[in-house]
Motif scaffolding. Structure first.
Motif, PDB file in Angstrom:
ATOM      1  N   SER A  58       0.844  -1.187   0.000  1.00  0.00           N
ATOM      2  CA  SER A  58       0.000   0.000   0.000  1.00  0.00           C
ATOM      3  C   SER A  58       0.887   1.248   0.000  1.00  0.00           C
ATOM      4  O   SER A  58       1.949   1.269   0.635  1.00  0.00           O
ATOM      5  CB  SER A  58      -0.892   0.007   1.246  1.00  0.00           C
ATOM      6  N   VAL A  59       0.428   2.296  -0.692  1.00  0.00           N
ATOM      7  CA  VAL A  59       1.201   3.543  -0.701  1.00  0.00           C
ATOM      8  C   VAL A  59       1.165   4.215   0.666  1.00  0.00           C
ATOM      9  O   VAL A  59       1.959   5.115   0.931  1.00  0.00           O
ATOM     10  CB  VAL A  59       0.697   4.522  -1.786  1.00  0.00           C
ATOM     11  N   ASN A  60       0.275   3.768   1.530  1.00  0.00           N
ATOM     12  CA  ASN A  60       0.180   4.320   2.884  1.00  0.00           C
ATOM     13  C   ASN A  60       0.864   3.434   3.918  1.00  0.00           C
ATOM     14  O   ASN A  60       0.720   3.670   5.118  1.00  0.00           O
ATOM     15  CB  ASN A  60      -1.292   4.519   3.262  1.00  0.00           C
ATOM     16  N   PRO A 116       3.361   2.107   6.530  1.00  0.00           N
ATOM     17  CA  PRO A 116       4.306   2.869   7.359  1.00  0.00           C
ATOM     18  C   PRO A 116       5.771   2.600   7.020  1.00  0.00           C
ATOM     19  O   PRO A 116       6.622   3.447   7.257  1.00  0.00           O
ATOM     20  CB  PRO A 116       3.984   2.421   8.784  1.00  0.00           C
ATOM     21  N   ARG A 144      -2.721   9.708  -8.547  1.00  0.00           N
ATOM     22  CA  ARG A 144      -2.872   9.887  -7.099  1.00  0.00           C
ATOM     23  C   ARG A 144      -1.994   8.883  -6.340  1.00  0.00           C
ATOM     24  O   ARG A 144      -1.311   9.240  -5.374  1.00  0.00           O
ATOM     25  CB  ARG A 144      -4.342   9.729  -6.698  1.00  0.00           C
ATOM     26  N   LEU A 145      -1.969   7.630  -6.785  1.00  0.00           N
ATOM     27  CA  LEU A 145      -1.132   6.614  -6.141  1.00  0.00           C
ATOM     28  C   LEU A 145       0.358   6.962  -6.234  1.00  0.00           C
ATOM     29  O   LEU A 145       1.101   6.831  -5.256  1.00  0.00           O
ATOM     30  CB  LEU A 145      -1.366   5.234  -6.760  1.00  0.00           C
ATOM     31  N   GLN A 180       1.048   9.834  -3.813  1.00  0.00           N
ATOM     32  CA  GLN A 180       1.088   9.363  -2.429  1.00  0.00           C
ATOM     33  C   GLN A 180       2.363   8.569  -2.154  1.00  0.00           C
ATOM     34  O   GLN A 180       2.961   8.706  -1.080  1.00  0.00           O
ATOM     35  CB  GLN A 180      -0.136   8.494  -2.121  1.00  0.00           C
ATOM     36  N   ALA A 181       2.761   7.773  -3.112  1.00  0.00           N
ATOM     37  CA  ALA A 181       4.000   7.000  -2.940  1.00  0.00           C
ATOM     38  C   ALA A 181       5.190   7.937  -2.788  1.00  0.00           C
ATOM     39  O   ALA A 181       6.039   7.750  -1.911  1.00  0.00           O
ATOM     40  CB  ALA A 181       4.211   6.059  -4.123  1.00  0.00           C
ATOM     41  N   ASP A 215       5.121  11.086  -1.751  1.00  0.00           N
ATOM     42  CA  ASP A 215       4.985  11.807  -0.484  1.00  0.00           C
ATOM     43  C   ASP A 215       5.349  10.947   0.721  1.00  0.00           C
ATOM     44  O   ASP A 215       5.769  11.466   1.749  1.00  0.00           O
ATOM     45  CB  ASP A 215       3.554  12.341  -0.322  1.00  0.00           C
ATOM     46  N   ASN A 216       5.209   9.636   0.599  1.00  0.00           N
ATOM     47  CA  ASN A 216       5.512   8.727   1.708  1.00  0.00           C
ATOM     48  C   ASN A 216       6.893   8.078   1.580  1.00  0.00           C
ATOM     49  O   ASN A 216       7.178   7.088   2.251  1.00  0.00           O
ATOM     50  CB  ASN A 216       4.433   7.641   1.809  1.00  0.00           C
TER      51      ASN A 216
END
Length: 192
Positions: free
Chosen positions: A112-114, A116, A144-145, A148-149, A151-152
């Motif tokens: 998941s791109v979210n 941790p 968007r994915l 997010q990737a 940014d994380n």
């Protein structure tokens, strides 16, 4: 058989036993039952047939570790999703892309791109891919994915995984250009 030959055979048999699995070490070899006397060997015409050592089982070559492939954007997290990726890798392999190898060569992990630990996984592993859907909202969803990737702390270079019917022109090229220009992310789109 001379003593030197018998000693050589015993040495060879010992080395073969050391290579065997522990469960096979207890089984006597034919050479274990053969007794070599300290007296000189009889004349060649009087020598009885030599007991041969049965053919040893061929040891399996150690299997190579699977190559990890981390994928973001994979619909679902189950075996069906992994089968989609394996199917695509098999198609590339059939097209002569030797790097794809066999689908069984890959350890496919959906991430998941979210997650941790995305940044840590990104620095530790080099092989990443983005599964690209082909529905009407695919561009917005995939962009968007990727954002997010980024940014994380996610990967900055990904292979574009998609169905073979998806044309390079249009969605794939637009997504590749947007990722490069706005996100400083390389999206590798393979030509057919």
């Amino acid at each position: 058989m001379s003593q030197d030959q018998a000693a050589g055979l015993r040495q060879w048999a010992d080395s073969q036993r050391q290579k065997q699995a522990p469960s096979q070490l207890d089984a006597p070899l034919a050479s274990d039952t053969e007794v070599v006397s300290e007296t000189p060997a009889p004349a060649p015409s009087a020598v009885s047939p030599i007991t041969t050592i049965d053919e040893q089982p061929v040891a399996k070559a150690p299997s190579l570790p699977k190559k990890p492939l981390y994928i973001i954007g994979l619909p679902g997290q189950g075996a069906q999703s992994v089968k989609q990726v394996q199917h695509r890798l098999a198609q590339w392999s059939a097209l002569g892309r030797h790097w794809a190898g066999s689908p069984d060569d890959w350890d496919i992990q959906a991430v998941s791109v979210n997650a941790p630990d995305l940044a840590q996984l990104s620095t530790k592993h080099a092989r990443w891919a983005l599964w690209i859907n082909s529905d009407a909202d695919a561009f917005a969803e995939m962009y968007r994915l990727l954002r997010q990737a980024r940014d994380n702390g996610g990967p900055r270079r990904l292979l574009a995984l998609h169905e073979p019917s998806l044309s390079r022109q249009g969605l794939l090229e637009n997504l590749r250009e947007a990722a490069s220009h706005y996100l400083a992310t390389d999206l590798l789109v393979l030509a057919r």
